[in-house]
Design a protein around this motif. Structure first.
Motif, PDB file in Angstrom:
ATOM      1  N   ARG A  54       0.830  -1.199   0.000  1.00  0.00           N
ATOM      2  CA  ARG A  54       0.000   0.000   0.000  1.00  0.00           C
ATOM      3  C   ARG A  54       0.864   1.248   0.000  1.00  0.00           C
ATOM      4  NH1 ARG A  54      -5.202   0.783   2.334  1.00  0.00           N
ATOM      5  NH2 ARG A  54      -6.375  -0.594   1.009  1.00  0.00           N
ATOM      6  N   LYS A  58       1.333   4.110  -2.986  1.00  0.00           N
ATOM      7  CA  LYS A  58       1.187   5.537  -2.727  1.00  0.00           C
ATOM      8  C   LYS A  58       2.228   6.325  -3.524  1.00  0.00           C
ATOM      9  CE  LYS A  58       3.135   7.025   0.970  1.00  0.00           C
ATOM     10  NZ  LYS A  58       3.490   7.151   2.393  1.00  0.00           N
ATOM     11  N   HIS A  68      -5.834   4.919  -7.766  1.00  0.00           N
ATOM     12  CA  HIS A  68      -6.486   4.177  -6.695  1.00  0.00           C
ATOM     13  C   HIS A  68      -7.984   4.370  -6.817  1.00  0.00           C
ATOM     14  CE1 HIS A  68      -7.625   3.975  -2.178  1.00  0.00           C
ATOM     15  NE2 HIS A  68      -7.684   2.769  -2.717  1.00  0.00           N
ATOM     16  N   PRO A  70     -11.072   3.549  -4.647  1.00  0.00           N
ATOM     17  CA  PRO A  70     -11.419   3.034  -3.322  1.00  0.00           C
ATOM     18  C   PRO A  70     -12.315   1.798  -3.380  1.00  0.00           C
ATOM     19  CG  PRO A  70     -11.507   5.404  -3.298  1.00  0.00           C
ATOM     20  CD  PRO A  70     -11.264   5.002  -4.725  1.00  0.00           C
ATOM     21  N   ARG A  71     -11.924   0.807  -2.647  1.00  0.00           N
ATOM     22  CA  ARG A  71     -12.638  -0.463  -2.488  1.00  0.00           C
ATOM     23  C   ARG A  71     -12.565  -1.364  -3.714  1.00  0.00           C
ATOM     24  NH1 ARG A  71     -16.216   2.620   1.157  1.00  0.00           N
ATOM     25  NH2 ARG A  71     -17.008   3.598  -0.697  1.00  0.00           N
ATOM     26  N   ARG A  72     -11.919  -0.921  -4.764  1.00  0.00           N
ATOM     27  CA  ARG A  72     -11.803  -1.744  -5.972  1.00  0.00           C
ATOM     28  C   ARG A  72     -10.377  -2.125  -6.291  1.00  0.00           C
ATOM     29  NH1 ARG A  72     -15.946   0.558  -5.645  1.00  0.00           N
ATOM     30  NH2 ARG A  72     -17.904   0.110  -6.636  1.00  0.00           N
ATOM     31  N   HIS A  74      -6.041  -0.832  -7.070  1.00  0.00           N
ATOM     32  CA  HIS A  74      -5.158   0.087  -7.762  1.00  0.00           C
ATOM     33  C   HIS A  74      -4.979  -0.410  -9.193  1.00  0.00           C
ATOM     34  CE1 HIS A  74      -4.163   0.870  -3.534  1.00  0.00           C
ATOM     35  NE2 HIS A  74      -3.741   2.045  -3.921  1.00  0.00           N
TER      36      HIS A  74
ATOM     37  N   SER B  13     -14.518   6.352   2.495  1.00  0.00           N
ATOM     38  CA  SER B  13     -13.785   5.443   3.371  1.00  0.00           C
ATOM     39  C   SER B  13     -13.395   6.175   4.646  1.00  0.00           C
ATOM     40  CB  SER B  13     -12.531   4.949   2.669  1.00  0.00           C
ATOM     41  OG  SER B  13     -11.652   6.018   2.427  1.00  0.00           O
ATOM     42  N   LYS B  58      -2.057  10.193   3.234  1.00  0.00           N
ATOM     43  CA  LYS B  58      -1.811  10.027   1.803  1.00  0.00           C
ATOM     44  C   LYS B  58      -2.708  10.979   1.005  1.00  0.00           C
ATOM     45  CE  LYS B  58      -3.968   6.682  -0.169  1.00  0.00           C
ATOM     46  NZ  LYS B  58      -4.449   5.313  -0.426  1.00  0.00           N
ATOM     47  N   TYR B  59      -3.944  11.087   1.412  1.00  0.00           N
ATOM     48  CA  TYR B  59      -4.854  12.002   0.726  1.00  0.00           C
ATOM     49  C   TYR B  59      -4.375  13.454   0.875  1.00  0.00           C
ATOM     50  CZ  TYR B  59      -8.452   8.472  -0.155  1.00  0.00           C
ATOM     51  OH  TYR B  59      -9.142   7.380  -0.611  1.00  0.00           O
TER      52      TYR B  59
END
Lengths: 220, 220
Positions: A54, A58, A68, A70-72, A74, B13, B58-59
Motif C-alpha cells: 500500500r 502511494k 487508486h 477506493p474499495r476496488r 489500484h 472510506s 496520503k490524501y
DNA sequence: CTTGCAACAATTATCGATAATCGATAATGG
DNA sequence: CCATTATCGATTATCGATAATTGTTGCAAG
C-alpha cells in the motif's frame, strides 16, 4: 571540529524500494495499461506485507502511473488519445515555463548539468537508441525544471513524466527522428545557458508542439 | 424495466473521512505551518488505527497540504515567500490555460456552473466576507478547470489549491478589495461563456498577476 | 563549559490478522 | 430462458502488535 560529510546516509524505505521495482515493471511492459495491481498478489510476489505494498502504491500514485479506486483496487493508468493531447499541452505549458525560469536563474552548475544530459542525449541519438532517447528527452526537461529551482513546478512536472514515458515507450515508432530531437534541444540549451528567458520560453513552446501534433494525428 | 437512480450510493472510506477532518483542522489554523502530524497522536485523537491515519495522510499529501519525510513523519507544509511566488506563477499558468480550454469547450451546463459560483462570489463580496471570498475565488478557478474537461489539468491544479488556500487564509488582510475581485472575474466569466478562448486566456493571465505582486511585496 | 556517548522514550515502518466490501457463480422463481 | 437473489471466494480496508529508527536527556570525561 570534525568535517561533516557532504551527503547524508540515506537508505530507501522498503516501501520506496518496492515502488521502484513495480515502477520498473510498469515502464517495461510487465503490466499493461489498465491492469489491476492486486495488493496481496504483489505482497506475495515481493515477499513483503500488504501494508508495504500500500505504501509503495502511494509512491506510484504520486508519479501518476497508478490510480487508486477506493474499495476496488489500484490500476495501472490508461492513456487515451485525449490523455495524449492533455499531456502534450501540459508538457508544453510547464516545460516552457521551466525553460524561462531556468534561463532567469541559470548558474554554472546548472549549465554543467544540462550540458551533461544533452551530451547523453546526443550519444543516444547517434546510436539510434530510440528508447534511451525518449528517456533522455524527458530527463533533459526534468533537469531544466530542476535547475529552474522551483520545487513546486518540479512536483507538478513530475506528474507528467511517468505517463509521458509510459506512452512514448509504447509509441516509440512515432517519435521524431533522432537528429530532429538534437536540432530541437540544442538551441533550447543555448538559450537557457545564455540566460535568454524569452527565447527559451518560445523555443520550449515550439519544441513541444510538433511532437504533439505528430504523435496525436495517427489513430491509436 | 425499473428506473435506475441517477447517482450511485457512495460512502467515503474511513481514510478519506479522517483526511477531511484533518484538512479542515489544517485550513482552520488548528495546525500551524511546519507542525508535525504524529500518526499515533492522531490515531488516538480520532479513535482509528495508525494505518487509517497513514491512509488519510496520503490524501493530504495528494492535496499538497502535507509533506512526508520518511522515518521522520508527516508535516504541515510551510509556505515561504518563494513558495508564494511559485504558487502565484503556477496559478497564473494553469488558470489561464484552464480558461482557454474552458472557453474552447464551453457547454450550457458549464455556463450554469460558472454563473452559480460567480453569483456566490458576488454575494460574499457584497457581504464583505473575505474568507468566504477567498474560497470562492479559488472555487471559481477550480470550476473553470473542471469545466475545461481536462482531468490531468484538474489534478495538477488541485495541488495548488490547498497551499493557496492555506496561505490566503492567513494573509487575508492582503487580499484585494471585494469589488476588485468582482471586476476581475466578471469579464473572465464573460469571455469563457462566450467562447472567446484567447480573451479568456489573456484575462486570466492578467488577472493573477496583480494578486501576486500585491501579496508578495510586503515582507512576510 | 563543551563534547561525546549511552540509555531510554517516542515515533515510524512493517507485519500479519480480521472485518468489510465486491465480484463471480449458482440457485431459484416467473 | 431470463432476471433476481443468495452464497462464496477474492480482495480491500482497518486493526493492533512488534521491529526499526530517531530524538531527547542525562552523565561522564576533557
Amino acid at each position: 571540529m570534525r568535517k561533516m560529510p557532504k551527503a547524508r546516509l540515506s537508505r530507501p524505505s522498503l516501501e520506496a524500494e518496492t515502488a521502484n521495482l513495480i515502477r520498473s515493471d510498469i515502464l517495461n511492459g510487465v503490466w499493461k495499461q489498465g491492469d489491476r495491481l492486486v495488493e496481496m498478489d504483489l505482497a506475495n510476489s515481493f515477499g513483503v506485507s500488504q501494508s508495504t505494498i500500500r505504501g509503495a502504491l502511494k509512491y506510484l500514485q504520486a508519479d501518476a502511473l497508478v490510480v487508486h479506486r477506493p474499495r476496488r483496487g489500484h490500476f495501472v493508468i490508461e492513456i487515451s488519445e485525449q490523455d495524449v493531447r492533455e499531456i502534450s499541452i501540459l508538457r508544453d505549458t510547464l516545460e516552457s515555463l521551466g525553460a524561462r525560469l531556468a534561463a532567469q536563474t541559470i548558474t554554472e552548475e546548472g549549465r554543467n548539468r544540462l550540458q551533461r544530459v544533452f551530451n547523453d542525449l546526443c550519444a543516444a541519438a547517434h546510436a539510434g537508441n530510440r528508447q534511451k532517447l525518449i528517456e533522455l528527452d524527458l530527463l533533459f526537461h526534468r533537469t531544466v525544471v530542476e535547475v529552474a529551482g522551483s520545487e513546486r513546478l518540479n512536483e507538478l512536472y513530475k506528474r507528467l513524466v511517468g505517463p509521458a514515458l509510459l506512452f512514448l515507450r509504447m509509441a516509440d515508432h512515432l517519435y521524431p527522428e533522432p537528429q530532429v530531437i538534437i536540432d530541437l534541444h540544442e538551441p533550447l540549451l543555448s538559450a537557457i545557458c545564455s540566460g535568454d528567458a524569452e527565447k527559451a520560453f518560445a523555443l520550449a513552446h515550439r519544441h513541444t508542439e510538433p511532437d504533439a501534433q505528430r504523435i496525436v494525428q495517427p489513430k491509436l
